[in-house]
Design a protein around this motif. Structure first.
Motif, mmCIF file in Angstrom:
data_model
loop_
_atom_site.group_PDB
_atom_site.id
_atom_site.type_symbol
_atom_site.label_atom_id
_atom_site.label_comp_id
_atom_site.label_asym_id
_atom_site.label_seq_id
_atom_site.Cartn_x
_atom_site.Cartn_y
_atom_site.Cartn_z
ATOM 1 N N VAL A 186 0.877 -1.167 0.000
ATOM 2 C CA VAL A 186 0.000 0.000 0.000
ATOM 3 C C VAL A 186 0.909 1.210 0.000
ATOM 4 O O VAL A 186 1.775 1.334 0.868
ATOM 5 C CB VAL A 186 -0.899 0.015 1.253
ATOM 6 N N THR A 187 0.751 2.091 -0.969
ATOM 7 C CA THR A 187 1.724 3.191 -1.054
ATOM 8 C C THR A 187 1.132 4.429 -1.698
ATOM 9 O O THR A 187 0.109 4.379 -2.390
ATOM 10 C CB THR A 187 2.971 2.744 -1.849
ATOM 11 N N HIS A 188 1.757 5.539 -1.418
ATOM 12 C CA HIS A 188 1.439 6.779 -2.117
ATOM 13 C C HIS A 188 2.599 7.193 -3.009
ATOM 14 O O HIS A 188 2.584 8.271 -3.578
ATOM 15 C CB HIS A 188 1.139 7.892 -1.109
ATOM 16 N N GLU A 189 3.640 6.329 -3.073
ATOM 17 C CA GLU A 189 4.800 6.640 -3.885
ATOM 18 C C GLU A 189 4.547 6.156 -5.316
ATOM 19 O O GLU A 189 4.812 5.006 -5.643
ATOM 20 C CB GLU A 189 6.053 5.948 -3.321
ATOM 21 N N MET A 190 4.018 7.022 -6.155
ATOM 22 C CA MET A 190 3.650 6.611 -7.507
ATOM 23 C C MET A 190 4.887 6.217 -8.310
ATOM 24 O O MET A 190 4.840 5.314 -9.139
ATOM 25 C CB MET A 190 2.897 7.736 -8.219
ATOM 26 N N GLY A 191 5.999 6.904 -8.044
ATOM 27 C CA GLY A 191 7.240 6.571 -8.748
ATOM 28 C C GLY A 191 7.660 5.147 -8.466
ATOM 29 O O GLY A 191 8.023 4.380 -9.372
ATOM 30 N N PHE A 192 7.599 4.754 -7.189
ATOM 31 C CA PHE A 192 7.951 3.399 -6.792
ATOM 32 C C PHE A 192 7.008 2.397 -7.439
ATOM 33 O O PHE A 192 7.427 1.377 -8.001
ATOM 34 C CB PHE A 192 7.893 3.278 -5.264
ATOM 35 N N ALA A 193 5.715 2.694 -7.391
ATOM 36 C CA ALA A 193 4.712 1.791 -7.975
ATOM 37 C C ALA A 193 4.990 1.579 -9.464
ATOM 38 O O ALA A 193 4.931 0.460 -9.975
ATOM 39 C CB ALA A 193 3.315 2.361 -7.766
ATOM 40 N N ARG A 194 5.344 2.653 -10.137
ATOM 41 C CA ARG A 194 5.591 2.567 -11.580
ATOM 42 C C ARG A 194 6.842 1.742 -11.874
ATOM 43 O O ARG A 194 6.831 0.882 -12.768
ATOM 44 C CB ARG A 194 5.739 3.977 -12.142
ATOM 45 N N GLN A 195 7.909 1.986 -11.078
ATOM 46 C CA GLN A 195 9.188 1.332 -11.341
ATOM 47 C C GLN A 195 9.217 -0.127 -10.911
ATOM 48 O O GLN A 195 9.689 -1.000 -11.620
ATOM 49 C CB GLN A 195 10.302 2.047 -10.580
ATOM 50 N N VAL A 196 8.766 -0.368 -9.687
ATOM 51 C CA VAL A 196 8.973 -1.676 -9.067
ATOM 52 C C VAL A 196 7.748 -2.575 -9.199
ATOM 53 O O VAL A 196 7.873 -3.792 -9.300
ATOM 54 C CB VAL A 196 9.351 -1.498 -7.578
#
Lengths: 256, 340
Positions: free
Chosen positions: A208-218
């Motif tokens: 569960v995250t608000h880090e969109m960059g992380f979600a996109r990359q990983v």
């Protein structure tokens, strides 16, 4: 070739707190080795879903299984029997969880935090666990903080200890509940790096995250939740760049 | 008085009119009231010291020291007083152990989701907190009136052992029951408050690691609750030390009863009450010191730096004194506050 058993399989999962319906029929499949990111506005049920996966919350209806086994229940005939405390505990021991507010045990050193559960829950030999604990703390970049108490560590360091603590149980599945939301911006990177490395090692993760960059990359997949349902699910790049649903578009417009 | 003038940064509190660096002196506010209070206290203290040392009093036609220190000294270490002291310590320790163990059980019961279990605990606390401990002591002393025989066996079934309550429940045992069971009610509330003070996230984390409910309580929740529990628990122990004197009412030969026995023969009531008071004070002091170290132990991880023990404070002070005289401190290898 048959499909491998999904690591997490949710079918029409429902959960209510009193009159509030937190989950209103969730369907979700997470394959082994998959990194599944959950995003959505607060109160949309992301954390609740995560807590249901390791039975910190009981579900009210539907089926939820981890690695092919029902969570918290045993099926017998046409009934689900709730498992005993001890049985639930041995199930939970296979699932690691990392919390938004770290929840390290403040009365123990970093190493003791990491080694406690393998010794107490799994009954492993203390010396072996300690060696593994040191290696894990080294892996998250905290080899020199072995004897520090949580309140002597920064938020980012605490969260990395918390990840090491979960990994010490050698789980097959890791759940992350907004692991970077309580961190100062400059500390977020260290924690995300550890998580990225973990994903590269093939760990199955629900984040569960608000880090969109992380979600996109990983992330391998991304699910957008709102008001207790999964509105949209797909590859992170697709969902983030070309959302199909109105609610997803509205949410992303606010956060991106 | 001129003060060595500093750089403007050194003296930011200067009066705005003086040019920077002119060395205007900052005058602290005067507190004349403090001098008056100090003088009053000094006079009162002198009067008190005079009354307990030099001043005399005519008793039975003879001039005697007001405080009969000789009598006090004579009985401080006398056999019956020391025997009474031992009984007092025994009563305190045993009653507190019962109180703490039963208190933890009652507190866990009170937090149980089962309404019958938590209700039973509530009822216990309601009853034992709601009646005076003196009444409870008298009650246990006379328990044979209600239950002449104590029977061990299967309820409503065969019995293994019969005891005559009159002989089985000695005054000492009655005092232990009275004090211990009463204490448990108070300890239960203290322990419950401690348990509730621990963040729910701690239980979540322990559960997520696969720890059982009991293991979580023992290894995670209770150790953290101790920080909240210990100060009131120290209070309770000190209070118990003194409350145990109520056992004198049911003929237990503890400290107070021991001195009462003596002064009923010698009529030296006040000196002997002072003997008892000095002993109570001495024991309370020991308990206070013990509590300090216990609190320090459980502060581990809750404070970034533990407060120094009196010994460490002495050492720091000695080091500073050495440094001030320009000598190398002898313990200079040690860190200023040694970690435990």
């Amino acid at each position: 070739m048959t499909e491998p058993t999904p690591m997490v399989e949710a079918r029409n999962v429902r959960k209510e707190y009193g009159r509030v319906e937190a989950l209103r029929g969730i369907d979700l499949t997470v394959a082994p080795g998959e990194v599944c990111c959950l995003i959505g506005p607060s109160g949309s049920g992301k954390s609740t879903l995560l807590r249901c996966i390791n039975h910190l919350e009981k579900i009210d209806a539907g089926r939820l299984s981890v690695d092919g086994a029902l969570v918290g229940y045993r099926e017998q005939g046409d009934k689900l029997h709730e498992l005993r405390d001890r049985e639930i505990c041995s199930k939970r021991a296979e699932i690691g969880m990392v919390f938004q507010r770290f929840n390290l045990f403040p009365h123990m050193t970093a190493l003791a935090n990491v080694t406690l559960a393998p010794v107490v829950v799994k009954g492993e030999a203390k010396a072996a666990v300690e060696a593994r604990g040191r290696a894990l703390l080294d892996r998250v970049g905290l080899a020199d903080k072995v004897d520090a108490y949580p309140n002597q560590l920064s938020g980012g360091q605490q969260q990395r200890v918390a990840i090491a603590r979960a990994l010490a149980m050698q789980p097959k599945l890791m759940l992350f509940d907004e692991p970077t939301s309580a961190l100062d911006p400059e500390l977020v990177g260290d924690v995300l790096d550890v998580m990225r490395a973990l994903a590269n090692d093939g760990m199955t993760m629900v984040v569960v995250t608000h880090e969109m960059g992380f979600a996109r990359q990983v992330g391998d997949t991304l699910a957008f939740m709102d008001a207790g349902v999964i509105v949209e699910r797909g590859a992170p790049g697709d969902v983030l760049s070309h959302p199909q649903e109105e609610r997803t578009k509205a949410f992303l417009a606010k956060v991106l | 008085m001129a003060r060595p003038s500093g750089t403007p940064e050194d003296t930011p509190d200067q009066a705005p009119h003086g040019p920077p660096g002119s060395g205007l002196r900052a005058v602290p506010v005067r507190h004349p009231g403090r001098w008056v209070v100090t003088a009053v206290i000094a006079v009162l203290a002198a009067m008190f010291v005079h009354s307990i040392t030099i001043s005399g009093l005519v008793r039975n036609g003879k001039l005697q020291p007001r405080f009969q220190w000789r009598v006090i000294g004579q009985y401080m270490l006398s056999r019956p007083v020391l025997d009474g002291l031992v009984i007092t310590i025994e009563l305190t320790v045993i009653a507190m152990v019962i109180g703490i163990v039963l208190g933890v059980v009652l507190a866990t019961m009170r937090l149980s989701p089962n309404p019958l279990v938590s209700g039973a605990s509530w009822l216990y606390i309601w009853f034992f907190r709601g009646t005076p401990v003196l009444v409870q002591l008298l009650f246990w002393y006379d328990v044979a009136y209600l239950y002449p025989t104590v029977t061990l066996g299967i309820p409503f079934g065969p019995a293994f052992l019969h005891l005559n309550a009159n002989t089985a429940v000695t005054p000492f045992l009655a005092a232990i029951f009275g004090l211990g069971l009463n204490e448990a009610a108070y300890m239960a509330e203290i322990v419950r408050a401690g348990i509730l003070s621990v963040d729910e996230g701690q239980t979540d984390a322990a559960k997520a690691l696969g720890m059982t409910r009991l293991g979580t309580m023992r290894r995670i929740v209770l150790p953290q609750a101790m920080r909240v529990i210990i100060p009131p628990m120290g209070n309770e122990t000190i209070s118990m030390l003194k409350t145990s004197s109520l056992a004198s009412v049911i003929t237990v030969l503890e400290l107070l009863q021991a001195v009462r026995n003596i002064y009923s023969r010698t009529y030296q009531t006040v000196p002997l009450l002072m003997v008892a008071s000095f002993w109570y004070l001495a024991l309370t002091t020991v308990l206070t010191v013990g509590q300090y170290y216990l609190e320090r132990h459980f502060a581990q991880g809750a404070l970034r730096q533990l407060p120094p023990t009196p010994r460490q404070r002495m050492r720091q002070w000695a080091q500073r004194a050495h440094a001030a005289r320009g000598e190398p401190p002898e313990g200079s290898v040690r860190r200023p506050t040694a970690s435990p």
